[in-house]
Design a protein around this motif. Structure first.
Motif, PDB file in Angstrom:
ATOM      1  N   UNK A 117      13.512 -17.831  19.093  1.00 16.10           N
ATOM      2  CA  UNK A 117      14.600 -18.138  18.161  1.00 16.10           C
ATOM      3  C   UNK A 117      14.199 -17.896  16.717  1.00 16.10           C
ATOM      4  N   UNK A 118      12.953 -18.223  16.375  1.00 14.12           N
ATOM      5  CA  UNK A 118      12.482 -18.080  14.992  1.00 14.12           C
ATOM      6  C   UNK A 118      11.090 -17.465  15.011  1.00 14.12           C
ATOM      7  N   UNK A 119      10.933 -16.277  14.419  1.00 18.60           N
ATOM      8  CA  UNK A 119       9.624 -15.614  14.372  1.00 18.60           C
ATOM      9  C   UNK A 119       9.362 -15.085  12.970  1.00 18.60           C
ATOM     10  N   UNK A 120       8.073 -15.015  12.613  1.00 13.64           N
ATOM     11  CA  UNK A 120       7.703 -14.377  11.344  1.00 13.64           C
ATOM     12  C   UNK A 120       6.337 -13.732  11.504  1.00 13.64           C
ATOM     13  N   UNK A 121       6.072 -12.775  10.615  1.00 15.63           N
ATOM     14  CA  UNK A 121       4.765 -12.102  10.596  1.00 15.63           C
ATOM     15  C   UNK A 121       4.373 -11.830   9.159  1.00 15.63           C
ATOM     16  N   UNK A 122       3.138 -12.173   8.820  1.00 16.48           N
ATOM     17  CA  UNK A 122       2.547 -11.818   7.526  1.00 16.48           C
ATOM     18  C   UNK A 122       1.541 -10.713   7.803  1.00 16.48           C
ATOM     19  N   UNK A 123       1.748  -9.544   7.220  1.00 15.74           N
ATOM     20  CA  UNK A 123       0.832  -8.452   7.537  1.00 15.74           C
ATOM     21  C   UNK A 123       1.001  -7.238   6.647  1.00 15.74           C
ATOM     22  N   UNK A 124       0.108  -6.287   6.861  1.00 19.84           N
ATOM     23  CA  UNK A 124       0.067  -5.062   6.071  1.00 19.84           C
ATOM     24  C   UNK A 124       1.140  -4.071   6.520  1.00 19.84           C
ATOM     25  N   UNK A 125       1.712  -3.378   5.529  1.00 21.92           N
ATOM     26  CA  UNK A 125       2.591  -2.238   5.765  1.00 21.92           C
ATOM     27  C   UNK A 125       1.966  -1.036   5.032  1.00 21.92           C
ATOM     28  N   UNK A 126       2.343   0.176   5.461  1.00 18.84           N
ATOM     29  CA  UNK A 126       1.745   1.388   4.903  1.00 18.84           C
ATOM     30  C   UNK A 126       2.840   2.410   4.621  1.00 18.84           C
ATOM     31  N   UNK A 127       2.959   2.805   3.366  1.00 18.68           N
ATOM     32  CA  UNK A 127       3.955   3.817   3.003  1.00 18.68           C
ATOM     33  C   UNK A 127       3.270   4.875   2.148  1.00 18.68           C
ATOM     34  N   UNK A 128       3.372   6.116   2.606  1.00 18.78           N
ATOM     35  CA  UNK A 128       2.626   7.214   1.994  1.00 18.78           C
ATOM     36  C   UNK A 128       3.370   7.732   0.767  1.00 18.78           C
ATOM     37  N   UNK A 129       3.439   6.868  -0.228  1.00 19.43           N
ATOM     38  CA  UNK A 129       4.223   7.162  -1.424  1.00 19.43           C
ATOM     39  C   UNK A 129       3.375   6.926  -2.672  1.00 19.43           C
ATOM     40  N   UNK A 130       4.008   6.990  -3.833  1.00 23.75           N
ATOM     41  CA  UNK A 130       3.267   6.925  -5.085  1.00 23.75           C
ATOM     42  C   UNK A 130       2.736   5.541  -5.410  1.00 23.75           C
ATOM     43  N   UNK A 131       1.916   5.493  -6.456  1.00 23.00           N
ATOM     44  CA  UNK A 131       1.362   4.241  -6.954  1.00 23.00           C
ATOM     45  C   UNK A 131       1.858   4.022  -8.376  1.00 23.00           C
ATOM     46  N   UNK A 132       2.261   2.796  -8.676  1.00 29.32           N
ATOM     47  CA  UNK A 132       2.643   2.417 -10.029  1.00 29.32           C
ATOM     48  C   UNK A 132       2.369   0.927 -10.168  1.00 29.32           C
ATOM     49  N   UNK A 133       2.672   0.312 -11.306  1.00 28.61           N
ATOM     50  CA  UNK A 133       2.334  -1.114 -11.470  1.00 28.61           C
ATOM     51  C   UNK A 133       2.926  -2.045 -10.425  1.00 28.61           C
ATOM     52  N   UNK A 134       3.997  -1.604  -9.714  1.00 27.70           N
ATOM     53  CA  UNK A 134       4.633  -2.479  -8.735  1.00 27.70           C
ATOM     54  C   UNK A 134       4.524  -1.965  -7.305  1.00 27.70           C
ATOM     55  N   UNK A 135       3.836  -0.841  -7.093  1.00 25.67           N
ATOM     56  CA  UNK A 135       3.759  -0.265  -5.751  1.00 25.67           C
ATOM     57  C   UNK A 135       2.340   0.191  -5.429  1.00 25.67           C
ATOM     58  N   UNK A 136       1.934  -0.080  -4.199  1.00 26.92           N
ATOM     59  CA  UNK A 136       0.675   0.410  -3.668  1.00 26.92           C
ATOM     60  C   UNK A 136       0.950   0.892  -2.243  1.00 26.92           C
ATOM     61  N   UNK A 137       0.369   2.013  -1.812  1.00 28.81           N
ATOM     62  CA  UNK A 137       0.679   2.532  -0.471  1.00 28.81           C
ATOM     63  C   UNK A 137       0.385   1.552   0.660  1.00 28.81           C
ATOM     64  N   UNK A 138      -0.563   0.652   0.445  1.00 36.59           N
ATOM     65  CA  UNK A 138      -0.900  -0.373   1.429  1.00 36.59           C
ATOM     66  C   UNK A 138      -0.552  -1.717   0.812  1.00 36.59           C
ATOM     67  N   UNK A 139       0.332  -2.465   1.441  1.00 34.04           N
ATOM     68  CA  UNK A 139       0.800  -3.708   0.827  1.00 34.04           C
ATOM     69  C   UNK A 139       1.090  -4.739   1.908  1.00 34.04           C
ATOM     70  N   UNK A 140       1.343  -5.982   1.490  1.00 36.16           N
ATOM     71  CA  UNK A 140       1.530  -7.088   2.427  1.00 36.16           C
ATOM     72  C   UNK A 140       2.945  -7.646   2.317  1.00 36.16           C
ATOM     73  N   UNK A 141       3.551  -7.895   3.470  1.00 33.21           N
ATOM     74  CA  UNK A 141       4.874  -8.511   3.491  1.00 33.21           C
ATOM     75  C   UNK A 141       4.874  -9.717   4.421  1.00 33.21           C
ATOM     76  N   UNK A 142       5.891 -10.547   4.249  1.00 28.47           N
ATOM     77  CA  UNK A 142       6.228 -11.555   5.249  1.00 28.47           C
ATOM     78  C   UNK A 142       7.646 -11.245   5.689  1.00 28.47           C
ATOM     79  N   UNK A 143       7.829 -10.988   6.975  1.00 30.29           N
ATOM     80  CA  UNK A 143       9.173 -10.781   7.518  1.00 30.29           C
ATOM     81  C   UNK A 143       9.473 -11.903   8.503  1.00 30.29           C
ATOM     82  N   UNK A 144      10.720 -12.406   8.452  1.00 30.52           N
ATOM     83  CA  UNK A 144      11.126 -13.505   9.326  1.00 30.52           C
ATOM     84  C   UNK A 144      12.514 -13.233   9.886  1.00 30.52           C
ATOM     85  N   UNK A 145      12.723 -13.643  11.134  1.00 28.59           N
ATOM     86  CA  UNK A 145      14.015 -13.466  11.801  1.00 28.59           C
ATOM     87  C   UNK A 145      14.374 -14.754  12.519  1.00 28.59           C
ATOM     88  N   UNK A 146      15.660 -15.147  12.387  1.00 29.26           N
ATOM     89  CA  UNK A 146      16.126 -16.396  12.972  1.00 29.26           C
ATOM     90  C   UNK A 146      17.435 -16.177  13.715  1.00 29.26           C
TER      91      UNK A 146
END
Length: 521
Positions: free
Chosen positions: A247-276
């Motif tokens: 019914x309720x799940x979440x994951x904290x983990x790395x994502x990878x996007x082969x895109x540019x780097x700037x002060x707010x973006x890095x190709x390897x980054x961490x998210x928390x996704x949750x679904x209810x």
């Protein structure tokens, strides 16, 4: 003559001097890279325990402490060292009468940067400095490279990012940032668990690109003899779990996007996704506000935070507004699907944007919002009702199928979270996947693939659900007042380090020249 020259070179090179000390220790039968050391106290514990010790007072209280030498000063038959451990600093007070000539001489020969374990008793000097009166020590690790004298405030921040290990030693405030990051992640995890969510782990390697629009990293899976993608999102695997009955799940983990780097973006980054399951956008807004406020209280102790000179109020109920409402408000005229495409193009171009021929009204409205409103959303604002054209995984609004049940959270002009009333109609989802495949065939390398297994999962039935994703790195930037994402990543990605001199530099120059010649040929 050759021996004198060699000796001079060693004396002029601090690394060679330290290597010679290392060799001498080994020759004398001592290990310059010692063993485990049992310490009785952290240094900040001693500060608290002996806060009331009077100036000039000595005790018989024995302590064992360990850390890195950060400074040393020798004055005849006494010497002072500054010792630093994971919690703080303390002074070591060394006397030849207490240590004996041989041990005192070996302590004097220690270098700044060396790790040592110390036995001693607690005292406070007449000048009021809490100190350990050393009765013995052990060398735990010999430092061969001197610490930089002026690493703090170094103009070339790339050196600090590249040598984070030195940055952490020389700049205690950097360590504080990462201690806060730990608290932020821990607070989010606790909050989610308190709300009844299960933390799960899903694969990093995906056979089909899905869950977001982004360029992937591609790797070859030898055992299956086929290419896989490093994940760009955790969305589709997590929603499969709702089909399976979670019914309720979440994951904290790395994502990878082969895109540019700037002060707010890095190709390897961490998210928390949750679904209810059985939730909706209102539920996701409450959840998002809850875990961000919990993180702020844990890391900052307040909901009134400052980011790069701007006061942000994270308390109370956050504003909710539609994308078209905000675009109209800041453009000074109506921005909606009631306008013609030509009118929307004119509004966008009048505000500094450029329209692509393939864009429909939905994409144009989104671009106008970005051009006129996004950076003005300083206080927390949930931006709702995104056009279907830019939201391939969100449910259509029942009263307006051109819009979706989606929000993005903006703070200080930047997006911090993205949420949907999740699409659970397999026929609708299949049509949108087909549209993504067509876009990919037309050259859109960020479009998703057709995930037949996910469609099959939806065909078994997924309950109505709300879902949200938040960028941990960006949230950490906000709560630590960090100007760039590199400040909140322990080891940010960097360009290759250019060789500074010698054979390596010559080899690099020759390689560049050969590459240029080959290109001309």
């Amino acid at each position: 003559m050759a021996e004198e020259t060699t000796k001079q070179v060693i004396e002029d090179d601090p690394i060679e001097v330290r290597k010679a000390k290392r060799a001498a220790l080994i020759e004398a039968g001592e290990n310059p890279y010692g063993h485990a050391f049992h310490y009785t106290h952290h240094l900040t514990d001693l500060d608290e325990k002996y806060a009331s010790l009077e100036d000039g007072a000595s005790t018989e209280d024995e302590v064992d402490v360990a850390g890195r030498i950060m400074a040393k000063r020798v004055q005849g038959k006494i010497a002072f060292f500054e010792l630093r451990d994971a919690t703080g600093d303390i002074q070591l007070f060394c006397r030849i009468n207490a240590l004996g000539e041989e041990v005192f001489a070996s302590m004097k020969d220690l270098d700044v940067g060396d790790w040592i374990g110390v036995h001693g008793t607690m005292m406070r000097t007449k000048r009021g400095q809490l100190s350990v009166a050393v009765t013995g020590y052990e060398l735990l690790s010999k430092s061969l490279r001197p610490l930089p004298e002026k690493f703090h405030g170094l103009a070339d921040k790339e050196t600090r990012y590249r040598q984070r290990y030195v940055d952490l030693v020389m700049n205690p405030e950097v360590k504080s940032t990462f201690e806060k990051r730990f608290k932020i992640v821990a607070a989010i995890r606790r909050y989610m668990e308190q709300q009844g969510f299960y933390e799960v782990e899903t694969p990093f390697l995906h056979p089909i690109l899905g869950g977001a629009n982004a360029k992937p990293f591609v790797t070859h899976f030898n055992a299956l003899d086929r290419d896989y993608f490093l994940r760009i999102a955790t969305e589709l695997p997590l929603k499969r779990l709702l089909v399976g009955g979670f019914e309720k799940v979440f994951e904290i983990g790395r994502q990878f996007r082969n895109e540019g780097m700037d002060p707010y973006h890095n190709p390897e980054f961490t998210t928390m996704e949750a679904y209810q399951a059985f939730s909706d956008l209102d539920g996701m807004m409450e959840l998002t506000q809850g875990f961000i406020q919990a993180a702020a209280m844990e890391a900052c102790g307040t909901l009134q935070v400052t980011y790069q000179g701007t006061e942000i109020d994270l308390s109370g109920e956050w504003r909710r507004a539609t994308m078209m409402e905000l675009a109209s408000e800041h453009a000074g005229e109506e921005v909606s699907f009631d306008r013609t495409r030509e009118e929307l193009v004119a509004i966008l171009e009048k505000n500094g944007g450029h329209a692509e021929d393939a864009w429909g009204k939905g994409k144009l409205i989104s671009e106008i919002f970005e051009a006129v409103a996004e950076e003005k959303l300083v206080q927390p604002t949930f931006v709702c009702d995104h056009p279907l054209e830019i939201s391939p995984l969100a449910k259509k609004k029942a009263d307006n199928p051109e819009l979706t049940e989606r929000f993005e959270l903006f703070i200080c002009g930047h997006e911090y979270a993205n949420a949907f009333n999740e699409l659970n109609d397999p026929v609708d989802q299949a049509e949108r996947f087909r549209a993504q495949v067509e876009a990919k065939d037309m050259g859109d390398d960020e479009a998703m693939g057709y995930d037949a297994d996910y469609i099959r999962a939806l065909e078994y039935g997924m309950p109505p659900a709300g879902g949200v994703g938040v960028g941990i790195d960006r949230l950490t930037m906000l709560l630590t007042d960090s100007a760039t994402i590199r400040d909140v990543l322990l080891f940010p990605h960097m360009k290759d380090e250019a060789p500074s001199s010698g054979k390596a530099a010559a080899a690099a120059a020759a390689a560049r020249a050969a590459k240029a010649e080959a290109a001309e040929a």
